[in-house]
Design a protein around this motif. Structure first.
Motif, short mmCIF file in Angstrom:
data_model
loop_
_atom_site.label_atom_id
_atom_site.label_comp_id
_atom_site.label_asym_id
_atom_site.label_seq_id
_atom_site.Cartn_x
_atom_site.Cartn_y
_atom_site.Cartn_z
N SER A 11 -19.51 -5.98 8.93
CA SER A 11 -20.01 -4.66 8.51
C SER A 11 -19.52 -3.58 9.46
CB SER A 11 -21.54 -4.69 8.47
OG SER A 11 -22.01 -5.70 7.62
N ASP A 55 -15.86 -2.94 8.79
CA ASP A 55 -15.68 -2.14 7.58
C ASP A 55 -15.95 -0.66 7.86
OD1 ASP A 55 -15.51 -2.08 4.44
OD2 ASP A 55 -17.33 -0.97 4.96
N ALA A 100 -18.58 -8.18 4.78
CA ALA A 100 -19.30 -6.96 5.15
C ALA A 100 -20.55 -6.78 4.31
CB ALA A 100 -18.38 -5.75 4.99
#
Length: 268
Positions: free
Chosen positions: A159, A162, A187
């Protein structure tokens, strides 16, 4: 395979984080996590980086006896013992909660007052005076120390990667102040989790974490970004009614030990 890739503790609310290889868990999350807090001496209102930017440069190391060592650039560190049963209780306010907790004493108060630049006190929260977690989530006996609403915060490594790609710069995980970082999944996979297990401990995933202006503060320098990143980008694609969500709040069901590298199992 999913695994626990990083552990962080923040002994002092809004102070610098500690990078850990292993940590114990108790009723309030990671042992020693956000058990201490600075408050305005006159009002008892809690202080954080939201309004006191220099707190990002305040290091706080927790010891196994529950005490604290505070340090800051250009200042001699100070060792502070865990307040005893006879310690003065001070009325404090953190968000909507008002409570009475032990004061760390005048020597600690003088040190933090000089650092902050105004009369300030250092307080500590024992288990028996802990707050109830945010209403509407979790169980009636869930408790939290001085963290915003819940004892633990989890973020997936994917995450962060991203978000970094969307912002156009590599972001430090400490900017988001998680306790647990998980790698080996896609993510925002954590958005769909309800229960997980790490080692012998199970955790409930109770609520997404709404992010604030603190995410725009560089954890190394304490400077706030002029472009409001990465919060500005989060608000474009992670906005919900309560704000821009990044990470998940957890409650641990039981005590135990965590160590970086442990496998993570999704139970629900």
């Amino acid at each position: 395979m999913l695994r626990l890739s990083a552990l962080y503790r923040y002994p002092l609310k809004s102070g610098k984080g500690e990078i850990l290889q292993q940590a114990g868990l108790d009723k309030l999350g990671l042992e020693g996590d956000r058990r201490w807090m600075l408050v305005d001496e006159a009002s008892g209102r809690f202080l954080s980086q939201r309004v006191v930017g220099q707190m990002s440069q305040l290091s706080a190391l927790w010891n196994a006896q529950g005490g604290l060592t505070l340090g800051a650039p250009g200042r001699s560190p100070i060792d502070i013992a865990l307040p005893g049963n006879d310690a003065e209780l001070r009325g404090v306010t953190i968000f909507r909660d008002s409570l009475r907790v032990p004061d760390a004493g005048d020597e600690a108060g003088a040190w933090v007052s000089e650092f902050i630049g105004k009369p300030t006190r250092l307080v500590q929260i024992p288990l028996e005076r802990a707050r109830i977690t945010q209403a509407g989530y979790g169980k009636d006996d869930d408790r939290v120390a001085f963290a915003d609403g819940f004892p633990l915060l989890l973020i997936g490594q994917a995450s962060l990667e991203d978000l970094s790609q969307k912002v156009g710069q590599e972001l430090e995980m400490l900017r988001f102040r998680p306790n647990l970082v998980i790698e080996g999944t896609h993510a925002y996979a954590e958005d769909s989790w309800k229960r997980i297990r790490i080692g012998d401990v199970e955790f409930r995933v109770v609520k997404p974490c709404s992010r604030c202006i603190l995410t725009t503060v560089d954890p190394q320098t304490g400077l706030r970004s002029d472009d409001r990143e990465p919060l500005a980008t989060l608000q474009k694609y992670r906005a919900q009614e309560e704000g821009a969500m990044f990470g998940q709040n957890l409650v641990n069901d039981g005590n135990g030990q965590l160590e970086v590298g442990m496998p993570v199992t999704i139970l629900e």
